[in-house]
Design a protein around this motif. Sequence first.
Motif, mmCIF file in Angstrom:
data_model
loop_
_atom_site.group_PDB
_atom_site.id
_atom_site.type_symbol
_atom_site.label_atom_id
_atom_site.label_comp_id
_atom_site.label_asym_id
_atom_site.label_seq_id
_atom_site.Cartn_x
_atom_site.Cartn_y
_atom_site.Cartn_z
ATOM 1 N N THR A 75 1.282 -1.166 -0.049
ATOM 2 C CA THR A 75 0.066 0.360 -0.081
ATOM 3 C C THR A 75 1.001 1.303 0.037
ATOM 4 O O THR A 75 1.888 1.164 0.803
ATOM 5 C CB THR A 75 -1.340 -0.258 1.247
ATOM 6 N N HIS A 113 3.127 2.362 -7.002
ATOM 7 C CA HIS A 113 3.133 1.440 -6.682
ATOM 8 C C HIS A 113 3.416 -0.021 -8.604
ATOM 9 O O HIS A 113 3.699 0.291 -9.264
ATOM 10 C CB HIS A 113 1.378 0.851 -7.218
ATOM 11 N N ALA A 144 -2.891 -8.652 -9.087
ATOM 12 C CA ALA A 144 -3.223 -7.709 -9.340
ATOM 13 C C ALA A 144 -2.806 -6.843 -10.721
ATOM 14 O O ALA A 144 -2.955 -7.124 -11.970
ATOM 15 C CB ALA A 144 -1.725 -6.813 -8.627
ATOM 16 N N TYR A 160 -7.203 2.698 -5.030
ATOM 17 C CA TYR A 160 -6.790 0.644 -4.919
ATOM 18 C C TYR A 160 -7.819 0.289 -7.033
ATOM 19 O O TYR A 160 -7.860 -0.178 -6.377
ATOM 20 C CB TYR A 160 -7.785 0.477 -3.642
ATOM 21 N N GLU A 163 -7.477 -3.510 -8.198
ATOM 22 C CA GLU A 163 -7.337 -4.111 -8.060
ATOM 23 C C GLU A 163 -8.410 -5.468 -8.505
ATOM 24 O O GLU A 163 -9.101 -6.270 -7.328
ATOM 25 C CB GLU A 163 -7.815 -4.661 -6.405
ATOM 26 N N HIS A 166 -8.712 -9.289 -6.191
ATOM 27 C CA HIS A 166 -9.869 -8.839 -5.082
ATOM 28 C C HIS A 166 -11.233 -9.051 -5.698
ATOM 29 O O HIS A 166 -12.249 -8.701 -4.847
ATOM 30 C CB HIS A 166 -9.634 -8.068 -4.265
ATOM 31 N N CYS A 178 -6.780 -11.232 2.280
ATOM 32 C CA CYS A 178 -8.012 -9.841 2.045
ATOM 33 C C CYS A 178 -9.416 -10.364 3.152
ATOM 34 O O CYS A 178 -9.431 -8.615 3.985
ATOM 35 C CB CYS A 178 -8.582 -9.291 1.223
#
Length: 310
Positions: A75, A113, A144, A160, A163, A166, A178
């Motif tokens: 993060t 990132h 990702a 975010y 993503e 997820h 997660c």
Amino acid sequence: MKHVIALDVGGTGMKAALLAQDGSVLFEARRPTGREHGTDAVVTAILDFAADLAEEGRRRFSEGPLAAGVAVPGTIDEKNGIAVFSANLGWRDLPLRKLLGERLGGLPVALGHDVRSGGLAEGRIGAGRGVSRFLFIALGTGIAGAIGIDGRIEAGAHGYGGEIGHVVVRPGGPACGCGARGCLETLASASAVSRAWAAAVGDPAADAADCALAVEAGDPRAAAVWREAVDALADGIVLAQSLLDPSTVIVGGGLAEAGDTLFTPLRAAVAERLTFQMPPEVVPAMLKDTAASLGAGLLAWDLLSTEVTA
């Protein structure tokens, strides 16, 4: 020769380059991250590597770098230059931009990132070059992604965006780190395929690469494991297609190294799930494991452009 420092910090190793403004690589180097020695040692290794790269630039081109870009996992707070959290590297609220700037004598530093930086590079100088809307998906230990729009990466309101690992594709499915169940990365990441294949053959050392080879050899057990992963990935891509409508989906990471063994059934699975949506072109990433470092360098050049126009 005008250049910037491009540095990608991974869980076990660092990849770096001196990058010209057109994205061409003038010099490349790699070093271990040294995480086994603790967080402080990792930070020292990053700062030392950046300083050595700056010196290399001065030696080669008789001038120092104009800026530096660094891509890190976990993060991050890009706006304030803070590496907020990384489980693999052990840091919390690390003011990495400030530390690098001080070590490099006040040089401008961009923090990004790792996956979004990789997506940026793929979009500008890799498989997405010339594409106005794309989705980059990295299939590694986890999954990702990055959303590409007109040569930039959309990070989202809270950082975010992209993503896709997820997104829940199997409600009530395997538990994810997660906290949810049935996330895409629990079924279609390289580590998920490795776990499933190891269980299928009773060999804890068997991994996703072995599974791909077994698929190519016609092993029905491998075919079943592979099909489950491909179907889950196709479901995730179709969900993203409905929401984002990219023209191209770029797939990279370790699992993408399987080539046609992955892409042929994946394209077919995506096509058969689409109804009204326009089908995306599903293509392999071009830049392999250098994407994040190249993207970090592009962030550094972007930072310079912003400073000039500000």
